[in-house]
Design a protein around this motif. Structure first.
Motif, PDB file in Angstrom:
ATOM      1  N   GLU A 247       0.840  -1.208   0.000  1.00 38.03           N
ATOM      2  CA  GLU A 247       0.000   0.000   0.000  1.00 38.03           C
ATOM      3  C   GLU A 247       0.872   1.253   0.000  1.00 38.03           C
ATOM      4  O   GLU A 247       0.608   2.212  -0.743  1.00 38.03           O
ATOM      5  N   LEU A 248       1.914   1.243   0.811  1.00 43.35           N
ATOM      6  CA  LEU A 248       2.774   2.415   0.919  1.00 43.35           C
ATOM      7  C   LEU A 248       3.609   2.624  -0.340  1.00 43.35           C
ATOM      8  O   LEU A 248       3.797   3.762  -0.788  1.00 43.35           O
ATOM      9  N   GLY A 250       3.164   0.798  -3.535  1.00 39.99           N
ATOM     10  CA  GLY A 250       2.344   0.789  -4.738  1.00 39.99           C
ATOM     11  C   GLY A 250       1.344   1.923  -4.792  1.00 39.99           C
ATOM     12  O   GLY A 250       0.962   2.364  -5.882  1.00 39.99           O
ATOM     13  N   GLY A 251       0.909   2.401  -3.621  1.00 39.95           N
ATOM     14  CA  GLY A 251      -0.095   3.460  -3.581  1.00 39.95           C
ATOM     15  C   GLY A 251       0.465   4.824  -3.275  1.00 39.95           C
ATOM     16  O   GLY A 251       0.358   5.753  -4.076  1.00 39.95           O
ATOM     17  N   ALA A 252       1.095   4.976  -2.109  1.00 41.97           N
ATOM     18  CA  ALA A 252       1.576   6.286  -1.687  1.00 41.97           C
ATOM     19  C   ALA A 252       2.763   6.760  -2.531  1.00 41.97           C
ATOM     20  O   ALA A 252       2.775   7.886  -3.039  1.00 41.97           O
ATOM     21  N   LEU A 253       3.777   5.912  -2.706  1.00 41.24           N
ATOM     22  CA  LEU A 253       4.990   6.347  -3.403  1.00 41.24           C
ATOM     23  C   LEU A 253       4.753   6.603  -4.888  1.00 41.24           C
ATOM     24  O   LEU A 253       5.381   7.484  -5.476  1.00 41.24           O
ATOM     25  N   THR A 254       3.845   5.868  -5.510  1.00 42.93           N
ATOM     26  CA  THR A 254       3.570   6.074  -6.929  1.00 42.93           C
ATOM     27  C   THR A 254       2.738   7.317  -7.199  1.00 42.93           C
ATOM     28  O   THR A 254       2.664   7.777  -8.335  1.00 42.93           O
ATOM     29  N   GLY A 255       2.090   7.842  -6.166  1.00 40.25           N
ATOM     30  CA  GLY A 255       1.172   8.949  -6.354  1.00 40.25           C
ATOM     31  C   GLY A 255      -0.234   8.513  -6.705  1.00 40.25           C
ATOM     32  O   GLY A 255      -1.122   9.340  -6.897  1.00 40.25           O
ATOM     33  N   GLY A 256      -0.455   7.190  -6.784  1.00 40.82           N
ATOM     34  CA  GLY A 256      -1.778   6.690  -7.130  1.00 40.82           C
ATOM     35  C   GLY A 256      -2.777   6.765  -5.994  1.00 40.82           C
ATOM     36  O   GLY A 256      -3.985   6.722  -6.223  1.00 40.82           O
ATOM     37  N   GLY A 257      -2.286   6.873  -4.750  1.00 42.86           N
ATOM     38  CA  GLY A 257      -3.170   7.018  -3.604  1.00 42.86           C
ATOM     39  C   GLY A 257      -3.362   5.740  -2.824  1.00 42.86           C
ATOM     40  O   GLY A 257      -3.158   4.634  -3.343  1.00 42.86           O
ATOM     41  N   THR A 258      -3.729   5.893  -1.560  1.00 44.93           N
ATOM     42  CA  THR A 258      -4.023   4.772  -0.673  1.00 44.93           C
ATOM     43  C   THR A 258      -5.492   4.807  -0.272  1.00 44.93           C
ATOM     44  O   THR A 258      -6.180   5.802  -0.472  1.00 44.93           O
ATOM     45  N   TRP A 259      -5.954   3.693   0.298  1.00 45.90           N
ATOM     46  CA  TRP A 259      -7.362   3.628   0.724  1.00 45.90           C
ATOM     47  C   TRP A 259      -7.468   4.059   2.185  1.00 45.90           C
ATOM     48  O   TRP A 259      -6.857   3.455   3.063  1.00 45.90           O
ATOM     49  N   HIS A 260      -8.250   5.095   2.447  1.00 47.11           N
ATOM     50  CA  HIS A 260      -8.490   5.515   3.834  1.00 47.11           C
ATOM     51  C   HIS A 260      -9.828   6.228   3.928  1.00 47.11           C
ATOM     52  O   HIS A 260      -9.936   7.338   4.445  1.00 47.11           O
TER      53      HIS A 260
END
Length: 353
Positions: A247-248, A250-260
């Motif tokens: 999540e961190l 694949g989501g946060a570092l890529t700029g694609g976003g995380t689920w929250h």
């Protein structure tokens, strides 16, 4: 209604027809359909043609954009930041990997960040692209959709099945392709089990009240209380930690976003993927790498088989065996999944097959 067994080309043709009716060009429809059927051939029905009903719904609601290409946001040599723009993951993911592979062959390595891709499908496909060029690849992926996996010691879904994949070429042999969800099982496997009327393995699921269950329907259809159950991470705190890493990264570092945020009913499934691609030749270790990799794999194969087994396998071997079997005997699609595919076809104006 009975299930159906089709040869791969016939199944590709049927799925491509539905995708064209949903707005894809003939080339895109053929590529996506072939990728989905390859997942079925590989034994991963969770990532195969059973996804088509969800894809059609996602197109109709606007969350999936047919005929969309990857967009380069940053090109800094060995660093690439890319935007999938909600295009089919089978298309934008392959485009992104093509760019990363070319850059790794030129410079020796590439760190590629892809955000906002619609469902990438079987991540092993992208590792196979890299190893075919003699490259090593590592993939961390997150999932932006209704959260279906509970944290370790948690009682409801908070993130997706967040796959991790590693591809390693083995000189003169088939490659090592490790491709796994960080949940005990893939969400799609629970959809298949629910459609086939099978129970899940104990220790795989919790219901909407956080209690253990073997009913796969708890993560497929709304429960009596209006919510859903959740999958459990594999390996207790270890798999949970890997899921958070995906999540961190694949989501946060890529700029694609995380689920929250609270779950919604959107049918789109968005993925972010951080991929690291390395050329052993440019690294200067190719000879030692090939020699030591083969020696280690041979060492593993010399282990005597455990009782009741055929002996140690290397990641990627089960998929290749499944492909050979299903190429010969066809791909079986259960009745419920085939009915869902025909219902999806009807939504885009096609008659049932």
């Amino acid at each position: 209604m009975a299930g159906i067994t089709l040869q791969a080309p016939d199944l590709v043709a049927r799925i491509a027809t539905i995708l064209r009716a949903a707005g894809s060009s003939a080339e895109e429809a053929d590529t996506v359909a072939a990728n989905l059927v390859l997942a079925n051939l590989s034994g991963h029905d969770s990532h195969g043609v059973g996804m088509v009903p969800r894809y059609v719904d996602a197109v109709l609601e606007g969350g999936l954009k047919p005929n969309t290409s990857v967009k380069v946001q940053l090109d800094a040599g060995a660093l690439l930041t890319l935007d999938g723009q909600r295009g089919y993951g089978q298309i934008v993911g392959a485009q992104a990997m093509g760019l990363a592979i070319a850059r790794a062959r030129e410079l020796g390595s590439c760190v590629m960040a892809l955000g906002h891709a619609h469902h990438l499908g079987r991540i092993g496909h992208f590792a196979e692209m890299a190893v075919a060029q003699g490259l090593v690849s590592i993939h961390f992926v997150n999932v932006l959709s209704r959260p279906v996996v509970a944290p370790y010691h948690g009682g409801d879904g908070r993130f997706g099945t967040n796959p991790c994949c590693i591809g390693v070429p083995l000189p003169g042999q088939e490659p090592f392709i490790l491709d796994f969800a960080t949940s005990r099982v893939a969400q799609g496997k629970m959809r298949v089990a629910h459609n086939e009327g099978r129970q899940a393995e104990p220790g795989t699921l919790i219901d909407e009240r956080g209690r253990p269950t073997t009913d796969p329907g708890v993560v497929v259809v709304p429960q009596p209380g209006g919510g859903f159950g959740a999958l459990l991470p594999f390996g207790e705190h270890k798999g949970y930690g890997m899921a958070v890493a995906c999540e961190l990264l694949g989501g946060a570092l890529t700029g694609g976003g995380t689920w929250h945020r609270p779950a919604d009913q959107a049918r789109a499934v968005l993925n972010g993927m951080l991929a690291i691609v390395v050329d052993p030749h440019k690294l200067g270790t190719a000879d030692a790498f090939g020699r030591e990799a083969l020696a280690f794999v041979d060492w593993l194969r010399q282990s005597p088989p455990a009782p009741g087994t055929d002996g140690a396998l290397i990641a990627g071997e089960p998929e290749r065996a499944a492909r050979a079997e299903r190429q010969r005997h066809g791909i079986a699609v259960d009745a419920a999944t085939w009915a869902e595919i025909n219902a999806a076809a009807a939504k885009v104006g096609l008659a049932a097959a």
